[in-house]
Every structure is written in structure tokens, then in C-alpha cells.
Scaffold this motif. Structure first.
Motif, PDB file in Angstrom:
ATOM      1  N   SER A 287      66.081  54.961  28.152  1.00 37.86           N
ATOM      2  CA  SER A 287      65.215  56.130  28.253  1.00 37.86           C
ATOM      3  C   SER A 287      65.890  57.228  29.052  1.00 37.86           C
ATOM      4  N   ALA A 288      65.419  58.436  28.876  1.00 36.18           N
ATOM      5  CA  ALA A 288      65.899  59.551  29.691  1.00 36.18           C
ATOM      6  C   ALA A 288      65.314  59.428  31.089  1.00 36.18           C
ATOM      7  N   GLY A 289      65.904  60.078  32.059  1.00 36.11           N
ATOM      8  CA  GLY A 289      65.411  60.037  33.418  1.00 36.11           C
ATOM      9  C   GLY A 289      66.089  58.943  34.235  1.00 36.11           C
ATOM     10  N   ASN A 290      65.499  58.628  35.363  1.00 36.27           N
ATOM     11  CA  ASN A 290      66.118  57.675  36.285  1.00 36.27           C
ATOM     12  C   ASN A 290      65.890  56.220  35.892  1.00 36.27           C
ATOM     13  N   TRP A 291      64.780  55.911  35.182  1.00 35.61           N
ATOM     14  CA  TRP A 291      64.407  54.530  34.897  1.00 35.61           C
ATOM     15  C   TRP A 291      64.341  54.275  33.403  1.00 35.61           C
ATOM     16  N   THR A 292      64.553  53.023  33.035  1.00 37.87           N
ATOM     17  CA  THR A 292      64.406  52.617  31.638  1.00 37.87           C
ATOM     18  C   THR A 292      63.753  51.252  31.574  1.00 37.87           C
ATOM     19  N   LYS A 293      63.183  50.922  30.392  1.00 31.82           N
ATOM     20  CA  LYS A 293      62.535  49.631  30.201  1.00 31.82           C
ATOM     21  C   LYS A 293      63.574  48.508  30.325  1.00 31.82           C
ATOM     22  N   PRO A 294      63.270  47.389  31.072  1.00 31.44           N
ATOM     23  CA  PRO A 294      64.267  46.347  31.305  1.00 31.44           C
ATOM     24  C   PRO A 294      64.468  45.373  30.142  1.00 31.44           C
ATOM     25  N   ALA A 295      63.509  45.294  29.204  1.00 32.19           N
ATOM     26  CA  ALA A 295      63.660  44.343  28.095  1.00 32.19           C
ATOM     27  C   ALA A 295      62.678  44.689  26.984  1.00 32.19           C
ATOM     28  N   ASN A 296      63.046  44.292  25.774  1.00 32.00           N
ATOM     29  CA  ASN A 296      62.119  44.404  24.652  1.00 32.00           C
ATOM     30  C   ASN A 296      61.223  43.172  24.612  1.00 32.00           C
ATOM     31  N   GLY A 297      59.983  43.359  24.119  1.00 30.55           N
ATOM     32  CA  GLY A 297      59.092  42.217  23.985  1.00 30.55           C
ATOM     33  C   GLY A 297      57.640  42.616  24.134  1.00 30.55           C
ATOM     34  N   ARG A 298      56.762  41.579  24.190  1.00 25.26           N
ATOM     35  CA  ARG A 298      55.332  41.823  24.296  1.00 25.26           C
ATOM     36  C   ARG A 298      54.927  41.922  25.771  1.00 25.26           C
ATOM     37  N   TYR A 299      54.132  42.916  26.074  1.00 21.31           N
ATOM     38  CA  TYR A 299      53.611  43.110  27.430  1.00 21.31           C
ATOM     39  C   TYR A 299      52.456  42.123  27.603  1.00 21.31           C
ATOM     40  N   THR A 300      52.674  41.062  28.407  1.00 25.15           N
ATOM     41  CA  THR A 300      51.702  39.963  28.442  1.00 25.15           C
ATOM     42  C   THR A 300      50.876  39.884  29.722  1.00 25.15           C
ATOM     43  N   SER A 301      51.355  40.484  30.814  1.00 23.92           N
ATOM     44  CA  SER A 301      50.587  40.369  32.062  1.00 23.92           C
ATOM     45  C   SER A 301      50.818  41.608  32.913  1.00 23.92           C
ATOM     46  N   PRO A 302      49.750  42.256  33.372  1.00 26.73           N
ATOM     47  CA  PRO A 302      49.890  43.493  34.133  1.00 26.73           C
ATOM     48  C   PRO A 302      50.111  43.235  35.626  1.00 26.73           C
ATOM     49  N   TYR A 303      50.338  44.306  36.326  1.00 26.87           N
ATOM     50  CA  TYR A 303      50.450  44.279  37.792  1.00 26.87           C
ATOM     51  C   TYR A 303      49.036  44.237  38.381  1.00 26.87           C
ATOM     52  N   GLY A 304      48.829  43.350  39.356  1.00 27.20           N
ATOM     53  CA  GLY A 304      47.530  43.310  40.020  1.00 27.20           C
ATOM     54  C   GLY A 304      46.938  41.911  40.017  1.00 27.20           C
ATOM     55  N   ALA A 305      45.672  41.817  40.387  1.00 31.98           N
ATOM     56  CA  ALA A 305      44.996  40.526  40.508  1.00 31.98           C
ATOM     57  C   ALA A 305      44.801  39.899  39.144  1.00 31.98           C
ATOM     58  N   ARG A 306      44.941  38.555  39.074  1.00 29.76           N
ATOM     59  CA  ARG A 306      44.786  37.838  37.807  1.00 29.76           C
ATOM     60  C   ARG A 306      44.566  36.363  38.093  1.00 29.76           C
ATOM     61  N   ILE A 307      44.196  35.620  37.047  1.00 31.83           N
ATOM     62  CA  ILE A 307      44.123  34.163  37.126  1.00 31.83           C
ATOM     63  C   ILE A 307      45.514  33.631  36.825  1.00 31.83           C
ATOM     64  N   HIS A 308      46.070  32.907  37.775  1.00 36.54           N
ATOM     65  CA  HIS A 308      47.435  32.399  37.592  1.00 36.54           C
ATOM     66  C   HIS A 308      47.473  31.400  36.441  1.00 36.54           C
ATOM     67  N   PRO A 309      48.425  31.554  35.494  1.00 28.07           N
ATOM     68  CA  PRO A 309      48.444  30.695  34.299  1.00 28.07           C
ATOM     69  C   PRO A 309      48.756  29.232  34.597  1.00 28.07           C
ATOM     70  N   ILE A 310      49.366  28.926  35.761  1.00 31.29           N
ATOM     71  CA  ILE A 310      49.718  27.536  36.078  1.00 31.29           C
ATOM     72  C   ILE A 310      48.685  26.923  37.011  1.00 31.29           C
ATOM     73  N   SER A 311      48.431  27.606  38.147  1.00 32.24           N
ATOM     74  CA  SER A 311      47.514  27.040  39.138  1.00 32.24           C
ATOM     75  C   SER A 311      46.059  27.228  38.767  1.00 32.24           C
ATOM     76  N   GLY A 312      45.775  28.250  37.934  1.00 30.05           N
ATOM     77  CA  GLY A 312      44.396  28.520  37.562  1.00 30.05           C
ATOM     78  C   GLY A 312      43.585  29.170  38.661  1.00 30.05           C
ATOM     79  N   THR A 313      44.278  29.602  39.730  1.00 31.74           N
ATOM     80  CA  THR A 313      43.586  30.241  40.858  1.00 31.74           C
ATOM     81  C   THR A 313      43.762  31.748  40.785  1.00 31.74           C
ATOM     82  N   TYR A 314      42.886  32.439  41.506  1.00 33.16           N
ATOM     83  CA  TYR A 314      42.905  33.895  41.512  1.00 33.16           C
ATOM     84  C   TYR A 314      43.996  34.375  42.471  1.00 33.16           C
ATOM     85  N   LYS A 315      45.028  35.019  41.922  1.00 34.86           N
ATOM     86  CA  LYS A 315      46.138  35.482  42.740  1.00 34.86           C
ATOM     87  C   LYS A 315      46.570  36.879  42.334  1.00 34.86           C
ATOM     88  N   PHE A 316      47.323  37.532  43.232  1.00 33.25           N
ATOM     89  CA  PHE A 316      47.836  38.868  42.941  1.00 33.25           C
ATOM     90  C   PHE A 316      49.185  38.742  42.245  1.00 33.25           C
TER      91      PHE A 316
END
Length: 425
Positions: A287-316
Motif C-alpha cells: 500500500s501507499a503510505g507508511n504501512w501496508t497489510k502484513p498478509a493476505n487472507g480472511r479477517y477472522t478476529s478483531p482487536y478487543g475483548a472476545r471469547i478465547h477460542p481455546i480457553s473459552g474465557t472472556y479475554k482481551f
């Protein structure tokens, strides 16, 4: 000329930057050593507390023994006094017996003389003495003399019998005193033996107490000395890490300046790197500018609080996840210097790149990698492949866990920012 400067800028710092990962590893080892030593010191402190409680019991026993020793000494003193008194009484009895025996012997001699006189003169009855009186006055005188003589004989016999009885009593008392003396001497010997046993037990307890105190003090001193050494080493390593990070940040700034001065050459280099080692999957377009996307693929999990896929607990979740096949190219999101490349806890295989962008320092993190194509100190350009996507560490499938931190990476939560504020997917 510019290209030559760029090559020197790339090669020179790499040799020094490689030491940062080693320093961090060394620091980790020292911290583990400190934690272990600290744990040992705590265990030793706990052991000391336990032993101090035992020592308190020992001291109480020593105090009790000291009291017993004092009581035994008092008893010994009393028995010695009793022995002296009894010995004195025995000597007195012996003297009384000697005196009494002399009196009895004297009376026996007197009675023997009387018996010899009677035998020499023949037996004379009191009646003959009375009838031989010449007158009534003489009769009275003779009667009085006979009575006096008879009274004297009776008194002598009475005293003799009393003294003989007294002699027997005193002899019996003497034997009793002697037996009492022997009993007290035996009691004294027993008390002395008990005293020696008490003293020996007390000395053993004191020796045990001193040995425990010396051993504990020595062991704790060694641990504390080793801990102090570890603290000194840790402080030294921290200083070295700080200095190395400062130097690497300066390298990153110099790289930014070199990139801006040789934009065309960097763009060509990016294009070449993007086409290499993609294992059947393509690298993302730069991309133009200072930053670019690090990899191609499906965006599967956002930044922030979520249910951890392994522990099943609520984590950031301190990054974003991009899923794709194993080996999918991972590229540096911006120009920078590799400051970590290797295994890191649940991250699995990790690469960290430190960037200087318009004077601001950032660190990007790429985790769960199947392969790593760079080493610590390598200078990379935006869009340059640095690794392959994978599922190492705590992962449920092949994907990239990507983080951006303001400043250098310390841990997940420090300086963490949402990567989507800097890159577009």
C-alpha cells in the motif's frame, strides 16, 4: 553512492543488533534464576521460621533444665548439710556411748569390788549386823547405816540398768544414723548423677541450637549472596538491553532517512521481495503510505475483548487475526529493524520489527509463524517477506496474529493499539 551508504547501513548494525535477542534470552534466564533463588530464599525463610519455632522449644527445654539443675544443686546442698548434721550426731552419739560405757564399766568395777569383799569376809546378813548392836542408839545407827547401804546398792543397780538400756538405745540410734547417713550419701550420688545427666542434656541442646543457627545462617547467606549477584547481573543486562534498544531505534531512524533518500531503490527492492517464497500463496500488494497489510487472507478476529477460542474465557485480544494456508507470505508492515526472531511462549514462532516513522517509534509483532526468514538485526522494508503463516503456539489453525505497539514491545498490554488504525485489510 546512495546505494553504497544504504548497504553499509544495513550490514553494520546487523552484527550488533543480533545481540539484543541474546540479551533478552540472557535476561530471561537471569530472571528465572532470580525467581528460583527468591523461591529458595522464601523456602529457607519458611524453614528458618519452622526451625526458630523448634529453637524456641529448645530454649524452653534449656530453661526447664536450668531450673532443674538449680533445684538439683539446692537438693545436693541440703543433702550435704543433712549429711554433715548426721555425721555430727553420729560423733556425738559415739562420744555419749564412750562416756556411758565408762560409767557402766566403773559401776561394774565397784560391784566387782563389793563382791570380792563379801567373798573375802564371808556372807554377813543385815540381821546379824542389827543384832550385834550394844545399845539402842547403836541399833538405830546400825539400822540407818544398813538402810543407807541398801539404798545405795539399789540406786547403783537402778542406774546401772538405766545406763545399760540407754547404751543399747544409743547404739541402736547410732546404727540408724549410720544407715540414714548411707541413704543420704546414696541420694547425693543419685542427685549428682542426675545433675550430670541434666547438664549433658542441656549442653547437647545448646550445641544442637548453635549448629542449627550456624547452618541456617550460612545457607541463607549463600542464597542471599547468589540472589544479590543475580540482581547485579540482571541490572547490568537491563542496562545493556536499554542501550541496545536505543541503538536499534537509532538504526531504525537512519533506515527511515535512507529509505526517503532512496525511495526508488527501495520500491524496486520491495517488488522483488514480494514475489519470493510465497509457497503457492501471494504476498499482499504494497500500500501507499507508511504501512501496508502484513498478509493476505480472511479477517477472522478483531482487536478487543472476545471469547478465547481455546480457553473459552472472556479475554482481551491485543491484535487482529488473518487466516490463510500454511506458508502464506508474511511481510513487514513498515520499514524497520528486526528486534526479535524466535519462539515466544504461546505466540509460537514470532518476529518483531521496530519502526521509526516520522520520529515516532512503533513495534509490530507477527505470531504463530510456520517459518522465519529474517534474524535479529536485519533491516527490512515495507512489504518485504519476513516469515510464513502457520499455527505454532496456542493456535486453532493456520493464521497470523498481528499486533502494533507504540514504542518497543514489553508485553501484550503495554503500548498496544488497534492495528486497523494503521493498516487497511
Amino acid at each position: 553512492m546512495t546505494a553504497a551508504v544504504l548497504v553499509l547501513a544495513i550490514q553494520g548494525p546487523a552484527t550488533y543488533a543480533a545481540s539484543l535477542s541474546d540479551l533478552k534470552d540472557e535476561k530471561s534466564e537471569v530472571e528465572q534464576k532470580k525467581n528460583q533463588l527468591n523461591s529458595e530464599i522464601k523456602e529457607k525463610t519458611s524453614e528458618i521460621n519452622t526451625i526458630e519455632a523448634k529453637q524456641k522449644t529448645l530454649l524452653e527445654q534449656i530453661t526447664e533444665l536450668t531450673d532443674e539443675i538449680t533445684n538439683t544443686n539446692n537438693q545436693i546442698s541440703k543433702v550435704k548439710q543433712d549429711i554433715e548434721v548426721t555425721a555430727g550426731e553420729i560423733e556425738t552419739l559415739k562420744a555419749d556411748i564412750v562416756a556411758l560405757q565408762e560409767k557402766i564399766d566403773q559401776r561394774n568395777e565397784l560391784l566387782a569390788e563389793r563382791a570380792r569383799a563379801l567373798q573375802a569376809n564371808g556372807e554377813v546378813s543385815f540381821l546379824d549386823v542389827l543384832l550385834g548392836a550394844n545399845s539402842f542408839v547403836d541399833f538405830i545407827d546400825r539400822y540407818s547405816a544398813v538402810n543407807t547401804l541398801m539404798d545405795a546398792d539399789r540406786q547403783i543397780m537402778k542406774e546401772q540398768k538405766e545406763d545399760q538400756n540407754k547404751l543399747e538405745e544409743q547404739k541402736a540410734a547410732l546404727e540408724n544414723k549410720k544407715q540414714e547417713l548411707e541413704t543420704k550419701k546414696a541420694e547425693l550420688d543419685s542427685l549428682k548423677a542426675s545433675l550430670n545427666s541434666q547438664k549433658e542434656k542441656k549442653d547437647n541442646l545448646i550445641d544442637e541450637l548453635e549448629a542449627q543457627q550456624k547452618k541456617i545462617a550460612s545457607e541463607k547467606s549463600v542464597l542471599e549472596e547468589r540472589y544479590e549477584e543475580a540482581v547485579e547481573i540482571s541490572d547490568e543486562i537491563n542496562a545493556q538491553i536499554a542501550a541496545e534498544q536505543k541503538r536499534l531505534l537509532e538504526v531504525a531512524r537512519q533506515q527511515e532517512e535512507a529509505r526517503k533518500a532512496a525511495a526508488a531503490a527501495a520500491a524496486a527492492n520491495n517488488a522483488n521481495n514480494n514475489s519470493s517464497g510465497n509457497s503457492g500463496a501471494s504476498a499482499p500488494a504494497v500500500s501507499a503510505g507508511n504501512w501496508t497489510k502484513p498478509a493476505n487472507g480472511r479477517y477472522t478476529s478483531p482487536y478487543g475483548a472476545r471469547i478465547h477460542p481455546i480457553s473459552g474465557t472472556y479475554k482481551f485480544h491485543y491484535g487482529i487475526d488473518i487466516a490463510n494456508g500454511t506458508g502464506t507470505p508474511i511481510v513487514s508492515a513498515a520499514d524497520g529493524v528486526v528486534t526479535y526472531a524466535g519462539r515466544l511462549s504461546t505466540y509460537g514462532n514470532v518476529v518483531m520489527v521496530t519502526h521509526s516513522i516520522d520520529g515516532q517509534i512503533f513495534t509490530s509483532l507477527y505470531a504463530h509463524l510456520s517459518s522465519i526468514n529474517v534474524s535479529v538485526g536485519t533491516q527490512v522494508s515495507k512489504g518485504q517477506q519476513i516469515a510464513g503463516m502457520g499455527s505454532t503456539g496456542a493456535s486453532t489453525g493456520s493464521h497470523l496474529h498481528f499486533e502494533i505497539h507504540v514504542g518497543t514491545w514489553v508485553k501484550q498490554s503495554v503500548g498496544s493499539v488497534n492495528p486497523l488504525n494503521y493498516i487497511s485489510l
